[in-house]
Design an enzyme around this catalytic site. Structure first.
Site, PDB file in Angstrom:
ATOM      1  N   CYS A  10       0.805  -1.230   0.000  1.00 11.98           N
ATOM      2  CA  CYS A  10       0.000   0.000   0.000  1.00 11.98           C
ATOM      3  C   CYS A  10       0.833   1.273   0.000  1.00 11.98           C
ATOM      4  CB  CYS A  10      -0.977  -0.012   1.164  1.00 11.98           C
ATOM      5  SG  CYS A  10      -0.238   0.225   2.805  1.00 11.98           S
ATOM      6  N   HIS A  15      -2.706   1.474   6.773  1.00 15.98           N
ATOM      7  CA  HIS A  15      -2.956   1.475   5.331  1.00 15.98           C
ATOM      8  C   HIS A  15      -2.701   2.882   4.807  1.00 15.98           C
ATOM      9  CE1 HIS A  15      -4.431   0.492   1.428  1.00 15.98           C
ATOM     10  NE2 HIS A  15      -5.487   1.275   1.531  1.00 15.98           N
ATOM     11  N   ASP A  43      -7.140   6.120  -3.504  1.00 15.82           N
ATOM     12  CA  ASP A  43      -6.445   4.926  -3.021  1.00 15.82           C
ATOM     13  C   ASP A  43      -6.099   4.016  -4.196  1.00 15.82           C
ATOM     14  OD1 ASP A  43      -5.452   2.757  -1.718  1.00 15.82           O
ATOM     15  OD2 ASP A  43      -7.086   2.561  -0.297  1.00 15.82           O
TER      16      ASP A  43
END
Length: 692
Positions: free
Chosen positions: A272, A332, A355
């Site tokens: 991530c 995250h 994202d």
């Protein structure tokens, strides 16, 4: 140059002064790179003055096949049109071009036409090319950000910090965004050109590149390589032998270069923070203010019910249910970009969540956002894009269930407070953390926070085993901050607030997990019977040995401890859990002397082996925007326990200013060891010529 009979003999794009005025000189000083909504000037060299009644016309071409053609108006019209004005004196003419604040970004080809009084083209000069970027300094551009200190950080800063670890033990690693390094801008446009939309319908794609909503959505899809020609493949478990382990990257530049050089073949591998960092590089380069965000205790809600359901078997291990299951990540990362949302009602402008980590599909693509941060805070989940998913990442309740042998589920705990803690980004004012949690949610546990949760479409769940009630047992886990390579103790405390002694069975389990909750193996398990006197506490010690946890610990160096208590008279079993990050050593960097642009500089990099075993295959990876591209330095031989090694690095800085030198150390048993040093690169002194 034109032929001998041409009136126009040369065109000067004035790249040096235009790029300086448009804040793009660090991208390139030779090519013209400008920002929309801000004028720029070019100069024509003529053999003579322009003949009477003759005039100039300018035409712009966009796209590989001229998908968009724009005739530049001779005089100022409405604000959404290109126009130019001219000033001439004998054999020189200055043309000033004005782009609209919503112009399409990309590479333009400029044609200068000499027109006769009757409208015929007498001369055509079409060798000029320039790039146009978003302009966050322009008030009429939707990406306008009215704070110079924020612009210096979120557009111009080529280095940053990425926060990792756990909510109660936050660490950071340095990152080289390098958005102004050689060829990076060209690769950013190459990323756009290889999207599904661009390949399927290039004309429509080009026409939409004025809109940051469209552009950012394309970038979030293209940074990951799921279902397209994207930049990075994700992998969350070893081995990484057919690529580069995610923790080894120290910057975005090498990743983008590898992708481009390989003919848009996906680079292996990312997780991530790598996906988010590459997206941050691309968006800053294109001129959209962007910052990297870390959400601690981040939820991944698979079924969209705004709760994270953890199913455990009677051994406290994850229950193997069919299909994908909800999860909670230790942390995250995503990015926020700043722009006005003309596609949404008022009140949705400002920071937008994007994202690029491939988790769930959005309109058929592995991307997420843009989603207004304010919509998440207020629970407005009908807002585009992907608001329910982002809301769950920072707000979901966690429910733990025991699945018994007969298949029945027993709820053992509801946790309303864990998800979405210490949401972090790098401060504008230095290398430290800024907490932005209150941008995403009202104070945890407040009445307003619960009202928003209900507004989002989820009834409030009654917590269980979170707040002790009279007569209940309480279960807590305590630990110091252990160092990887050492043995350490975990304390499990059972407290009895009741009036009678309590007899219970306590199970303690330590396991290795990745940062996104993938189990890597069991390190230690103990089950014991305990007696806790009334109004007293009982402690058990779980001793974790290096030799035990090193066999299964992941590259994220994370141990999860669970404690499970069953006692007669209690309505439900009691469970608690703690994630324990293992601290890592640091790489030390010492600069010697003064760093001067284009002159050799020297740094010494050192590292001491903290483990009780030798390290093999040691390698340092060094890079820094404006300093040097990613370079590997291999260590000769093994590094004994407690041994200090030092290597010499020589490099020639390419740009002046405050720069960051980033180092990563990896070996067979110890990986992801980071170091960073600030390097001030000075201008070269002009030689002093003695007079006579």
């Amino acid at each position: 140059m034109a032929n001998d009979k041409s009136l126009i003999i040369a065109v000067d794009l004035r790249s040096h002064e235009n790029n300086l005025a448009h804040r793009t000189k660090d991208i390139d000083r030779e090519r013209l790179i400008v920002r929309r909504g801000q004028p720029f000037s070019i100069t024509l060299q003529l053999t003579d003055s322009l003949p009477p009644e003759h005039h100039l016309e300018l035409v712009l071409h966009l796209g590989k096949r001229d998908e968009v053609v724009i005739k530049v108006q001779k005089e100022r019209g409405t604000g959404d049109k290109w126009w130019f004005n001219q000033q001439g004196a004998q054999d020189e003419m200055l043309l000033t071009l004005h782009s609209p604040a919503d112009a399409i970004i990309g590479q333009y080809q400029l044609s200068v036409l000499m027109m006769s009084p009757d409208g015929r083209i007498l001369e055509k000069n079409d060798k000029m090319k320039f790039h146009l970027l978003f302009n966050p300094w322009c008030k009429d551009d939707v990406v306008y950000l009215p704070d110079e200190s924020l612009l210096q950080e979120y557009v111009m800063n080529e280095s940053g910090l990425i926060f990792m670890g756990s909510w109660d033990d936050i660490k950071s690693i340095p990152w080289n965004y390098g958005q102004f390094e050689d060829h990076v801008m060209d690769i950013c446009f190459e990323v756009l050109d290889n999207s599904k939309d661009a390949l399927k319908n290039p004309e429509m794609d080009m026409e939409h590149r004025f809109d940051p909503v469209y552009v950012t959505r394309i970038i979030t899809a293209m940074v990951n390589a799921n279902d397209d020609r994207g930049v990075l493949s994700g992998r969350w478990v070893e081995p990484y032998s057919d690529g580069v382990a995610p923790y080894r990257w120290t910057g975005s530049v090498q990743i983008l270069q590898k992708w481009s050089e390989a003919g848009t073949e996906a680079v292996r591998y990312g997780q991530c923070w790598v996906f988010a960092a590459v997206a941050c590089t691309v968006l800053r380069c294109l001129g959209i203010p962007t910052r990297l965000i870390t959400n601690f205790s981040s939820a991944h809600d698979v079924d969209g019910n705004l709760t994270i359901d953890f199913l455990l078997d009677e051994k406290l291990e994850r229950f193997n249910s069919r299909g994908r299951s909800d999860s909670s990540w230790n942390f995250h990362c995503w990015v926020e970009s700043w722009f006005r949302r003309d596609d949404l009602p008022e009140g949705n402008d400002g920071w937008q969540v994007l994202d690029p980590t491939p988790q769930e599909r959005s309109d058929g693509e592995f991307c997420c956002g843009p989603c207004p941060v304010i919509a998440i805070k207020e629970g407005n989940l009908a807002v585009k894009y992907d608001a329910p998913f982002v809301f769950a990442e920072v707000n979901a309740d966690i429910i733990y269930w025991i699945v018994q042998k007969d298949g029945q589920r027993q709820k053992i705990r509801v946790d309303q407070n864990t998800v979405g803690q210490n949401i972090s980004t790098k401060s504008v004012y230095g290398d430290h953390r800024e907490d932005v949690t209150l941008h995403y949610k009202y104070p945890e546990g407040s009445k307003k926070e619960r009202e928003v949760y209900e507004k989002a479409g989820r009834p409030v769940t009654e917590p269980s085993n979170v707040i002790a009630k009279p007569g209940q047992l309480q279960l807590t886990i305590k630990h110091a901050k252990p160092v990887f390579g050492t043995d350490f103790d975990v304390i499990i405390e059972v407290k009895n607030d009741g009036e009678k002694d309590a007899h219970a069975q306590l199970t303690m389990l330590a396991m290795a997990v990745t940062y996104n909750s993938l189990h890597r193996g069991e390190c230690q398990r103990q089950t014991t019977s305990v007696t806790v006197p009334a109004h007293k506490a009982h402690r058990e010690v779980l001793r974790l040995h290096y030799d035990d946890y090193v066999r299964c610990v992941s590259e994220h160096h994370l141990i999860r401890v669970k404690a499970f208590l069953e006692a007669p008279g209690e309505n439900e079993p009691i469970m608690t859990m703690a994630n324990i990050p293992l601290s890592m050593p640091e790489v030390l960097i010492q600069m010697t002397g003064k760093a001067v642009v284009k002159e050799q500089a020297t740094a010494y990099i050192s590292f001491t082996n903290p483990l009780p075993v030798p390290l093999k295959d040691g390698v340092f990876t060094v890079e820094g925007a404006g300093l040097l591209s990613a370079t590997e330095i291999r260590v000769n031989g093994d590094i004994a326990p407690g041994q200090k090694i030092s290597v010499k690095l020589s490099f020639s800085p390419t740009r002046t200013g405050v720069k960051k030198l980033l180092v990563d150390f990896d070996s067979d048993r110890l990986k992801d060891v980071k170091g960073v040093a600030t390097v001030v690169v000075h201008k070269r002194r002009s030689p002093i010529i003695a007079g006579f």
